[in-house]
Every structure is written in structure tokens, then in C-alpha cells.
Design a protein around this motif. Sequence first.
Motif, PDB file in Angstrom:
ATOM      1  N   GLU A   1       0.844  -1.179   0.000  1.00 47.94           N
ATOM      2  CA  GLU A   1       0.000   0.000   0.000  1.00 47.94           C
ATOM      3  C   GLU A   1       0.886   1.238   0.000  1.00 47.94           C
ATOM      4  O   GLU A   1       1.994   1.208   0.527  1.00 47.94           O
ATOM      5  CB  GLU A   1      -0.896   0.004   1.232  1.00 47.94           C
ATOM      6  CG  GLU A   1      -1.909  -1.120   1.209  1.00 47.94           C
ATOM      7  CD  GLU A   1      -2.852  -1.047   2.389  1.00 47.94           C
ATOM      8  OE1 GLU A   1      -2.979   0.050   2.975  1.00 47.94           O
ATOM      9  OE2 GLU A   1      -3.453  -2.061   2.703  1.00 47.94           O
ATOM     10  N   PRO A   2       0.405   2.288  -0.600  1.00 49.02           N
ATOM     11  CA  PRO A   2       1.213   3.516  -0.578  1.00 49.02           C
ATOM     12  C   PRO A   2       1.393   3.980   0.871  1.00 49.02           C
ATOM     13  O   PRO A   2       0.493   3.809   1.685  1.00 49.02           O
ATOM     14  CB  PRO A   2       0.396   4.519  -1.387  1.00 49.02           C
ATOM     15  CG  PRO A   2      -0.965   3.937  -1.525  1.00 49.02           C
ATOM     16  CD  PRO A   2      -0.857   2.472  -1.290  1.00 49.02           C
ATOM     17  N   PRO A   3       2.556   4.520   1.163  1.00 45.22           N
ATOM     18  CA  PRO A   3       2.802   4.951   2.537  1.00 45.22           C
ATOM     19  C   PRO A   3       1.897   6.127   2.905  1.00 45.22           C
ATOM     20  O   PRO A   3       1.526   6.936   2.066  1.00 45.22           O
ATOM     21  CB  PRO A   3       4.265   5.383   2.525  1.00 45.22           C
ATOM     22  CG  PRO A   3       4.560   5.696   1.114  1.00 45.22           C
ATOM     23  CD  PRO A   3       3.679   4.793   0.297  1.00 45.22           C
ATOM     24  N   GLY A   4       1.543   6.184   4.168  1.00 46.18           N
ATOM     25  CA  GLY A   4       0.712   7.272   4.654  1.00 46.18           C
ATOM     26  C   GLY A   4       1.527   8.554   4.764  1.00 46.18           C
ATOM     27  O   GLY A   4       2.762   8.548   4.695  1.00 46.18           O
ATOM     28  N   LEU A   5       0.834   9.660   4.947  1.00 39.00           N
ATOM     29  CA  LEU A   5       1.481  10.961   5.034  1.00 39.00           C
ATOM     30  C   LEU A   5       2.463  11.010   6.194  1.00 39.00           C
ATOM     31  O   LEU A   5       3.568  11.531   6.061  1.00 39.00           O
ATOM     32  CB  LEU A   5       0.434  12.070   5.180  1.00 39.00           C
ATOM     33  CG  LEU A   5       0.960  13.488   5.316  1.00 39.00           C
ATOM     34  CD1 LEU A   5       1.759  13.871   4.081  1.00 39.00           C
ATOM     35  CD2 LEU A   5      -0.165  14.464   5.544  1.00 39.00           C
ATOM     36  N   LEU A   6       2.083  10.417   7.318  1.00 43.38           N
ATOM     37  CA  LEU A   6       2.960  10.424   8.480  1.00 43.38           C
ATOM     38  C   LEU A   6       4.255   9.669   8.195  1.00 43.38           C
ATOM     39  O   LEU A   6       5.337  10.103   8.567  1.00 43.38           O
ATOM     40  CB  LEU A   6       2.240   9.817   9.691  1.00 43.38           C
ATOM     41  CG  LEU A   6       2.963   9.897  11.017  1.00 43.38           C
ATOM     42  CD1 LEU A   6       3.296  11.342  11.339  1.00 43.38           C
ATOM     43  CD2 LEU A   6       2.142   9.295  12.118  1.00 43.38           C
ATOM     44  N   THR A   7       4.152   8.566   7.485  1.00 42.94           N
ATOM     45  CA  THR A   7       5.338   7.787   7.132  1.00 42.94           C
ATOM     46  C   THR A   7       6.253   8.577   6.209  1.00 42.94           C
ATOM     47  O   THR A   7       7.471   8.579   6.372  1.00 42.94           O
ATOM     48  CB  THR A   7       4.923   6.468   6.440  1.00 42.94           C
ATOM     49  OG1 THR A   7       3.984   5.789   7.264  1.00 42.94           O
ATOM     50  CG2 THR A   7       6.117   5.585   6.169  1.00 42.94           C
ATOM     51  N   VAL A   8       5.681   9.265   5.243  1.00 42.47           N
ATOM     52  CA  VAL A   8       6.469  10.060   4.299  1.00 42.47           C
ATOM     53  C   VAL A   8       7.173  11.193   5.032  1.00 42.47           C
ATOM     54  O   VAL A   8       8.372  11.424   4.850  1.00 42.47           O
ATOM     55  CB  VAL A   8       5.570  10.622   3.167  1.00 42.47           C
ATOM     56  CG1 VAL A   8       6.321  11.632   2.324  1.00 42.47           C
ATOM     57  CG2 VAL A   8       5.045   9.498   2.309  1.00 42.47           C
TER      58      VAL A   8
END
Length: 105
Positions: free
Chosen positions: A8-15
Motif C-alpha cells: 500500500e502507498p505509505p501514509g502521510l505520516l510515514t512520508v
Amino acid sequence: MSSVNRLEPPGLLTVLASQFICGINMASRPARTTSKPRAASSDMLARSKIPVWIVKALLSNGVKRVSKLAAMTDDELLAIPGIGKRAVELIRSVLGAFDGGRSKR
């Protein structure tokens, strides 16, 4: 149902966390905007042969280009603080030499 590992695409927090860890600061990067085409460096007032004291007076009053200066009347120039009759004479002599050099090409 079988368990399938889906990427899954990484979440905003992960980025944001990965950018912080890597030292990337997105806020400090200038936004991409469409910029105006740049004038030729020969049109820059600071690169002209006009005396520095006149250039400083012109720059402090928003005149940055030789083309803008050439379009100004003597009365407009005299209205600028620090520009007097002698400065106008020097400006006109430099601009005359500048235009003369261009027309010979």
C-alpha cells in the motif's frame, strides 16, 4: 482467504517521518511557480557603465533595467532622490554610447 501481502502507498505520516530522518525539509524548498522570462544580462542596470552612485539611487527607487531607464524622461529621472542634472547628463551619455554600439551591429 489467503493472506496476501499487498503493498500500500505509505501514509502521510510515514512520508514526513522518512523525510525528517533523511534531512529533507519540504517546507524550505521554494514552490514551483511559473516565472517571468529573465531579461538579458546586458539589460541589467548593475552591469552597465553608469557610475555606481547613480546606480544605487536608481536601484533604491525600483529602476533595475537599462531598458526601463532609457524609457524614462528627464523629469522622471530628476524626481528620483539622488538624481540631479549632472546624473541625468551622465545617464544620457552612457545610454547614447550603449545605443550607438547596438546600432553598429
